[in-house]
Scaffold this motif. Structure first.
Motif, PDB file in Angstrom:
ATOM      1  N   UNK A 168       0.821  -1.220   0.000  1.00  0.00           N
ATOM      2  CA  UNK A 168       0.000   0.000   0.000  1.00  0.00           C
ATOM      3  C   UNK A 168       0.846   1.258   0.000  1.00  0.00           C
ATOM      4  N   UNK A 169       1.869   1.289   0.831  1.00  0.00           N
ATOM      5  CA  UNK A 169       2.714   2.482   0.927  1.00  0.00           C
ATOM      6  C   UNK A 169       3.478   2.742  -0.369  1.00  0.00           C
ATOM      7  N   UNK A 207      12.344  11.314   6.419  1.00  0.00           N
ATOM      8  CA  UNK A 207      12.303  12.534   7.217  1.00  0.00           C
ATOM      9  C   UNK A 207      11.957  12.191   8.654  1.00  0.00           C
ATOM     10  N   UNK A 208      12.758  12.691   9.547  1.00  0.00           N
ATOM     11  CA  UNK A 208      12.496  12.476  10.972  1.00  0.00           C
ATOM     12  C   UNK A 208      11.438  13.494  11.417  1.00  0.00           C
ATOM     13  N   UNK A 242       0.494  15.001  10.037  1.00  0.00           N
ATOM     14  CA  UNK A 242      -0.167  14.066   9.133  1.00  0.00           C
ATOM     15  C   UNK A 242       0.714  13.858   7.911  1.00  0.00           C
ATOM     16  N   UNK A 243       0.827  12.619   7.480  1.00  0.00           N
ATOM     17  CA  UNK A 243       1.605  12.297   6.288  1.00  0.00           C
ATOM     18  C   UNK A 243       3.093  12.224   6.543  1.00  0.00           C
ATOM     19  N   UNK A 244       3.794  11.692   5.543  1.00  0.00           N
ATOM     20  CA  UNK A 244       5.240  11.641   5.600  1.00  0.00           C
ATOM     21  C   UNK A 244       5.826  10.452   6.349  1.00  0.00           C
ATOM     22  N   UNK A 245       5.003   9.457   6.673  1.00  0.00           N
ATOM     23  CA  UNK A 245       5.492   8.307   7.441  1.00  0.00           C
ATOM     24  C   UNK A 245       5.643   7.047   6.593  1.00  0.00           C
ATOM     25  N   UNK A 246       5.120   7.036   5.381  1.00  0.00           N
ATOM     26  CA  UNK A 246       5.105   5.834   4.553  1.00  0.00           C
ATOM     27  C   UNK A 246       6.468   5.255   4.271  1.00  0.00           C
ATOM     28  N   UNK A 247       7.419   6.081   3.865  1.00  0.00           N
ATOM     29  CA  UNK A 247       8.750   5.587   3.532  1.00  0.00           C
ATOM     30  C   UNK A 247       9.440   5.016   4.773  1.00  0.00           C
TER      31      UNK A 247
END
Length: 142
Positions: free
Chosen positions: A61-62, A101-102, A108-113
């Protein structure tokens, strides 16, 4: 930037892959199609712990979502199921490498990778002038 212990590669040449087809003959382009394709492939495999299946579906999904949101969509989706792992490959039209990105604050967002890097045994990015392929190996062993 990548977390320690994760494989990472960048190459400038990669042949254009042939597309996988969903059960109805259409190419896999959306998260729903990719998850359904993955579930069907796992149905024929040896029994796998449900949490490992959830991990694989989350990675699928990611990767597909990131290709749709940030890279012009999915050009090719591949899944290879081995005895103790599944390898997911997603090709898109962007040559931009995903960034880690830490987050210091809850956003919200930016956690998929980061999720992909955490759940996978190996992640490799092959970049070409006309796009990239991300290959992720998810452990399935008990």
């Amino acid at each position: 930037m990548r977390p320690p212990g994760k494989a990472w590669s960048r190459t400038s040449t990669h042949p254009r892959p042939r597309g996988r087809r969903a059960g109805d003959g259409r190419a896999v382009r959306t998260c729903t199609q990719a998850r359904e394709f993955t579930r069907r492939r796992l149905a024929g495999a040896r029994p796998v712990d449900e949490s490992r299946i959830d991990d694989l579906l989350l990675v699928v999904s990611e990767l597909v979502t990131n290709a749709q949101r940030h890279a012009g969509g999915v050009i090719d989706f591949r899944l290879h199921v081995a005895r103790d792992s599944a390898t997911v490959s997603v090709t898109d039209a962007s040559s931009d490498v995903p960034s880690y990105q830490r987050h210091e604050e809850l956003t919200s967002g930016g956690f998929g990778w980061a999720i992909v890097l955490q759940l996978c045994r190996e992640v490799a990015v092959s970049v070409r002038p006309d796009g990239k392929t991300i290959r992720a190996v998810v452990p399935l062993g008990l």
